[in-house]
Enzyme design. Structure first.
Site, PDB file in Angstrom:
ATOM      1  CB  CYS A  94      -0.860  -0.022   1.264  1.00  0.00           C
ATOM      2  SG  CYS A  94      -1.928   1.412   1.457  1.00  0.00           S
ATOM      3  CG  HIS A 136      -5.716  -2.400  -0.812  1.00  0.00           C
ATOM      4  ND1 HIS A 136      -4.648  -2.977  -0.169  1.00  0.00           N
ATOM      5  CD2 HIS A 136      -5.506  -1.049  -0.757  1.00  0.00           C
ATOM      6  CE1 HIS A 136      -3.840  -2.022   0.276  1.00  0.00           C
ATOM      7  NE2 HIS A 136      -4.334  -0.840  -0.069  1.00  0.00           N
ATOM      8  CD  GLU A 137      -6.779   1.141  -3.689  1.00  0.00           C
ATOM      9  OE1 GLU A 137      -6.855   2.218  -3.072  1.00  0.00           O
ATOM     10  OE2 GLU A 137      -5.728   0.461  -3.732  1.00  0.00           O
ATOM     11  CG  HIS A 140      -7.373   2.884   1.300  1.00  0.00           C
ATOM     12  ND1 HIS A 140      -6.563   3.202   2.367  1.00  0.00           N
ATOM     13  CD2 HIS A 140      -6.575   2.218   0.432  1.00  0.00           C
ATOM     14  CE1 HIS A 140      -5.332   2.737   2.152  1.00  0.00           C
ATOM     15  NE2 HIS A 140      -5.320   2.128   0.983  1.00  0.00           N
TER      16      HIS A 140
HETATM   17 ZN    ZN Z   1      -3.753   1.087   0.203  1.00  0.00          ZN
END
Ligand code: ZN
Length: 176
Positions: A94, A136-137, A140
């Protein structure tokens, strides 16, 4: 404009990001900054909070398309992950955690929808790398970071490193 990548320890990474109206000029600006910043870095996906905007937007450069000339970064606004299938367990990194790579379990396939800059909803089926990036995004946008998803043993091993990283990060600037 290229923005500074916010690093672990910056509070914006822990906030739940707000939905945004795609037609709002602010959305276009965030998307442009994401594209510029991604282009200046070596990762292939980036979420708005990572450049300091607490809005529900992320972009993914489809690096699984072999012909680089045919790759156009994909923009996802107000994404909603709908269905998960299977499992994959791979090393993940990341931009907000320089030099840290850990194995993370993710769904192999994820079905989701998101708006484009015109406000149109589109459906997507992400597999493998695309599925991994979308999960993953999207995390966030909910203030969830990949180190939250690693095994507790690995997290214990990383504890000192993360603590040090957080203590040297002030308002997104790595001063350490
Ligand atoms: Zn990330």
């Amino acid at each position: 404009m290229i923005q500074k990548i916010r690093l672990f320890g910056d509070e914006v990474l822990r906030k739940t990001a707000e939905p945004i109206t795609p037609e709002d000029p602010k959305a276009a600006q965030v998307v442009q900054d994401l594209l510029d910043t991604l282009g200046a870095n070596e990762e292939f996906a980036l979420a708005a909070p990572q450049i300091g905007y607490s809005y529900r937007i992320f972009i993914i450069n489809p690096i699984w398309i072999e012909d680089e000339d045919k790759r156009t970064p994909m923009v996802f606004i107000n994404p909603e992950l709908l269905e998960y299938e299977g499992e994959q367990f791979m090393l993940e990194g990341c931009l907000s955690f320089p030099e840290i790579y850990e194995k993370v379990k993710r769904a192999q396939i994820v079905k989701f929808r998101a708006q484009d800059l015109h406000g149109k909803w589109k459906n997507y089926t992400g597999r493998e790398l695309f599925a991994r990036a979308a999960q993953h995004e999207n995390d966030h946008l909910d203030g969830i970071l990949f180190v939250d998803r690693i095994s507790s043993i690995r997290r214990k091993l990383l504890h000192g490193k993360l603590k040090k990283m957080a203590s040297t990060t002030k308002n997104g600037v790595n001063v350490g």
